[in-house]
Design an enzyme around this catalytic site. Sequence first.
Site, short mmCIF file in Angstrom:
data_model
loop_
_atom_site.label_atom_id
_atom_site.label_comp_id
_atom_site.label_asym_id
_atom_site.label_seq_id
_atom_site.Cartn_x
_atom_site.Cartn_y
_atom_site.Cartn_z
N ASN A 253 28.61 85.99 63.76
CA ASN A 253 27.53 86.17 64.73
C ASN A 253 26.35 86.92 64.11
O ASN A 253 25.19 86.61 64.39
CB ASN A 253 28.04 86.89 65.98
CG ASN A 253 28.69 85.92 66.95
OD1 ASN A 253 28.67 84.71 66.73
ND2 ASN A 253 29.27 86.43 68.01
N GLY B 41 11.61 80.82 67.95
CA GLY B 41 11.39 80.87 69.39
C GLY B 41 11.04 82.27 69.83
O GLY B 41 10.48 83.06 69.06
N LEU C 195 17.77 77.31 62.54
CA LEU C 195 16.46 77.58 61.96
C LEU C 195 15.38 77.20 62.96
O LEU C 195 14.28 76.80 62.59
CB LEU C 195 16.27 76.79 60.66
CG LEU C 195 17.09 77.27 59.45
CD1 LEU C 195 16.83 76.39 58.24
CD2 LEU C 195 16.78 78.73 59.11
N LYS D 140 37.43 85.57 92.71
CA LYS D 140 37.32 84.51 91.71
C LYS D 140 38.61 83.70 91.64
O LYS D 140 38.60 82.46 91.57
CB LYS D 140 37.02 85.14 90.34
CG LYS D 140 36.57 84.15 89.30
CD LYS D 140 36.61 84.78 87.94
CE LYS D 140 35.23 85.01 87.39
NZ LYS D 140 35.29 85.55 86.02
N LYS E 225 24.77 91.71 71.47
CA LYS E 225 25.84 92.71 71.56
C LYS E 225 26.60 92.83 70.24
O LYS E 225 26.88 93.93 69.76
CB LYS E 225 26.77 92.27 72.69
CG LYS E 225 28.20 92.75 72.59
CD LYS E 225 28.98 92.30 73.81
CE LYS E 225 29.73 91.01 73.63
NZ LYS E 225 31.00 91.10 72.96
N VAL F 132 34.85 82.42 78.28
CA VAL F 132 35.81 82.14 77.22
C VAL F 132 37.20 81.85 77.80
O VAL F 132 37.85 80.86 77.45
CB VAL F 132 35.87 83.31 76.21
CG1 VAL F 132 37.04 83.16 75.25
CG2 VAL F 132 34.57 83.41 75.43
N CYS G 235 26.63 87.20 73.38
CA CYS G 235 27.27 87.51 72.08
C CYS G 235 26.34 88.10 71.04
O CYS G 235 26.58 89.21 70.56
CB CYS G 235 27.88 86.22 71.51
SG CYS G 235 29.36 85.73 72.38
N LYS H 13 19.54 80.25 77.34
CA LYS H 13 19.40 78.96 76.66
C LYS H 13 19.71 77.87 77.68
O LYS H 13 20.20 78.17 78.77
CB LYS H 13 20.33 78.88 75.45
CG LYS H 13 21.81 78.84 75.79
CD LYS H 13 22.60 78.64 74.51
CE LYS H 13 23.97 78.11 74.81
NZ LYS H 13 24.74 77.83 73.61
C1 UDX Z 1 26.88 82.23 70.15
C2 UDX Z 1 27.59 81.63 68.92
O1 UDX Z 1 26.91 80.41 68.54
C3 UDX Z 1 29.07 81.36 69.21
O2 UDX Z 1 29.71 80.93 68.03
C4 UDX Z 1 29.71 82.66 69.71
O3 UDX Z 1 31.03 82.41 70.10
C5 UDX Z 1 28.94 83.23 70.90
O4 UDX Z 1 27.56 83.41 70.55
P1 UDX Z 1 25.94 81.28 72.45
O5 UDX Z 1 25.47 82.70 72.69
O6 UDX Z 1 26.62 80.57 73.56
O7 UDX Z 1 26.91 81.24 71.18
O8 UDX Z 1 24.64 80.40 72.10
P2 UDX Z 1 23.88 79.85 70.81
O9 UDX Z 1 23.64 78.41 71.01
O10 UDX Z 1 24.51 80.27 69.55
O11 UDX Z 1 22.44 80.56 70.98
C6 UDX Z 1 22.30 81.97 71.02
C7 UDX Z 1 20.84 82.35 71.17
O12 UDX Z 1 20.13 82.07 69.97
C8 UDX Z 1 20.09 81.61 72.28
O13 UDX Z 1 19.24 82.51 72.94
C9 UDX Z 1 19.31 80.55 71.53
O14 UDX Z 1 18.16 80.15 72.22
C10 UDX Z 1 18.98 81.29 70.26
N1 UDX Z 1 18.73 80.41 69.09
C11 UDX Z 1 19.72 79.65 68.58
C12 UDX Z 1 17.47 80.40 68.49
O15 UDX Z 1 16.55 81.09 68.95
N2 UDX Z 1 17.27 79.61 67.39
C13 UDX Z 1 18.26 78.85 66.85
O16 UDX Z 1 17.99 78.18 65.84
C14 UDX Z 1 19.51 78.86 67.47
#
Ligand code: UDX
Length: 434
Positions: A211, A256, A253, A40, A266, A16, A263, A323
Amino acid sequence: MSPEREPIGVIGTGYVGLVTAAGFAELGHEVHGVDIDADKVARLRRGEVPIYEPGLGEVLASNRERLNFTTELGPALERARLLFVAVGTPPTYSGDADLSAVHAVVEALPQPSAGSDGHALVMKSTVPCGTGTAIMRRFAEQGKGSFAYVSCPEFLKEGAAVEDFRHPNRVVIGDEAGWAGDAVAALYEPLGAPIVRTDIASAEMVKLASNAFLSTKISFINEIANVCEALGADVGEVARGMGLDERIGPHFLRPGIGFGGSCFPKDVTALKQLAGNSGYHFQLLTAVIEVNELQKRRVVGKLHRHLGSLVGRRVALLGLAFKPNTDDMREASSLVLAARLLAEGALVRAYDPVAEEQARALMPAGVEFADSALDVLDGVDAAVLVTEWPEFLALDWDAAAERMSGTLVVDGRNALDPEALRRAGLSYEGIGRR
Ligand code: UDX
């Protein structure tokens, strides 16, 4: 002061903080990035990018003259009145957020010199609702009451963080209706996003609630997928049919093997815990968390169904990061899956195009790493798609089938083309997908 030339400080240069620093430098601001990790900071000064985040290296490189990195708070405080805080707030054993890094910043901030402009702490780290009030109380105790406080939660997604900084859906700014909220709003104004002004507690809550809601959507569609599997429906078609309803929307939606990352797991737990601490039992979130835990393990059941006992069976994991487009392994479903498979007596091979180094530090002992998608499939009884990296979606499945000794592919992200796999003689098993 003109917002175009407002120097800013960013404390914490993780995902961030570094993206925030780069983004504001790109908007023309002088940025002072501060981190306690001297190694770092040295790497950032040499122009290296310590994390994998698409596009970030380019933004840092093309704005180097406006970016300063240091281990000291002093220069940031001297030059900037707005100090963004983007330090980690990982979970504790109790499920509460660990605010020790936030508190360390609050304690370390020196008393601003007499006559200097007012300063503001702008909180980007995800913190429990009530943290802002507690920090302002602490400032008052320390005689640092001239510090203003703004809650400005971050919503960026890893893997798309640079684009999310440039094009946020909204910017939420919570303050006490003083100069600092206006100054932060002026910084973000050029991005053209709706700016939501609130009190501090409400801004803190927007982040946690967002979240928690997105996690709920994922656990919901995962349960629908599991029911589809039992009843012979196809969750892809169900999600498409649902998502066209404007009130539901098509996003988040995708079923998986569970959500991971720094995020969602937690923050959902932290909100549940926060509610519990104040006497409210947030039942829905308890289920969201449990569904997610079980979802990570469902793949093991699918392997059992096809292979029987897993003792001595070789299983390949395609992808390890939580991801695609990130090297982040925090709360990755692959960690639970690998541990479960090893406990069942399976031999686990793994490959990730980017996250191998991070994965080696976290994966249970016994996991064997391979150098490519085809190599990881050598002689395996089954393969599991864990992370939908583009290279797996474009895999030559005829070549893959030749390398494998068995035929089973479990698509943990419903991202592969079942027909292409079947044509290659493989048996395809998705999540609630026909
Ligand atoms: C998330 C929020 O989207 C973001 O707004 C916040 O600031 C931080 O947390 P991030 O963790 O980077 O972001 O990834 P995101 O793309 O939201 O995916 C989170 C997890 O959900 C991943 O493991 C992803 O694979 C999973 N996911 C997401 C699903 O299983 N299905 C979905 O439809 C979307």
